[in-house]
Motif scaffolding. Sequence first.
Motif: not given
Lengths: 424, 103
Positions: A183, A185-186, A285-286, A288-290, A303-305, A308, A311, B76, B95, B99-101, B103
Amino acid sequence: MSHVIGLKCRECGAEYPAVIQNTCYECFGPLEVNYDWDYISDNINKEKIASGPKSIWRYADLLPLESERRVDLGAGFNKLHHAKRLGAVLGLDELYILDESVNPTNSFKDRVTSVAISKAIEFDVRAVGCASTGNLAAAVAAHAAKAGLPAYIFIPGTIEMGKIVQMLIYGPNVIAVEGTYDDANRLASEVADSHPDWAFVNINIRPYYTEGSKTLAYETAEQLNWQVPDHIVAPLASGALLCAISRGYKELERVGLVDSSDIRLSGSQPLNCSPISSAVQNNCDVVPVRNFETVAHSLAIGNPADGYYAKCAILDSGGYAASPTDNEIIEAIHLLARTEGIFTEPAGGTTVAGLKKLVESGHIQSDERVVVYVTGNGLKAQDTLLKSLQRPPVIKPALSEFEHLLAPEHNIYKQQEAVHLARI
Amino acid sequence: MHVYKVIKMVKIRFSSALSNVTHTRETVLELGDTTVKVVLDKLVEQYGADFERRILDKGEIRRFVNLYVNGEDIRHLSGLDSPVKGTDEISILPAVSGGNFRG
């Protein structure tokens, strides 16, 4: 003539000049620094590095600065410990730890921040900022103070008091945001977007910022006499650190400073917030965890930038990812301190706990040369760690009282002895 | 007797990375209570195929795009079916910063 050509989209290859920008206008992909590798190869050598400053700036030829105006508090040039005692406990023949707890603000974030704020000075910005779980906040606040720039720092409201005290002392504008790091970060992203002459280190100048972490790879190789490890273990939060370390080793091979960059990359993330580790473990897929809660606040990014890419880097290298529990993280902090004399925060505990799990599961072999990146200092997380420690006994200043404590029923002393048996 | 009509407008903020398509950083739509998908259809109508290509891939939000309703990532919520009320604020961001790429 400069070694920096500009920025380039990682996805579609579109090129841009070196400006304040992190996103491709064609495809929304992430931008990265585009270097002139022929120029760099012609100008870099081991002797030049060896005679350079005792900081990350000894690798300036591989960093995206085009002027000498550096904001330098002395980040980097940290000791690569040959961790013989921890190695023996875990069953590893050759284990090293790069100790980042000794940086100017006590985490690896000083590396990225020194690069980013030096770049911000080149861009002649009016302010700097970041979104942070605490470590970056302190690094940005300190480097902004050194540069004489105002700083705007967005943090989640839940981080450790030690980190809040540390960031506030440098006098930045700290804004605590309700919710998680994601939050904060956004919101910071939108603020950065509305103030084009402010540089948010991990947002709108992120392509330059992440370059600072490459120096972790450079420093490791230099201290190993320009050899590379077989396997590295790094903490996973946004995933940017692991990607940058990987890039760093590849670049060393590219410019001829090492013979190979064929290194297995493994990561570790706290079980309660492990979107990247889960994606690696399930090869999916990655996601996101809330909602999450973990003692490892500095890794609590749902929500890792760069999730992807992290991984993919892990899987492509033949590495793996661990996800230790909070208890395992705390135990690993104790283990590292009691075997190697290094006091790390829960992020470092996560990495060491992950190392232990990866050895136990056979993902790391006992004969591999392993390097672990311990990224932050335990003094920042005292409130978390105090709960895992016994208060010392208080006695009268009499020899008999001390002798009484040595009696077998006082197992606090026995506990320490057990670890000491693993002497090298 | 005066009749007052309350106009409910959804506010949409665009990343500067979309400026070359939208030529504005912010717009409002009068749609009443609806879904993200309907809002996007309306925006595609307004800004054209370039906008659609940037945001959607085969009818889904692209990997590099984060869309927030009142600060909440629609991944979410219920994705494109996430409800949008007349007074909500939507942000469309890359993103890479939020965040959030996937895959």
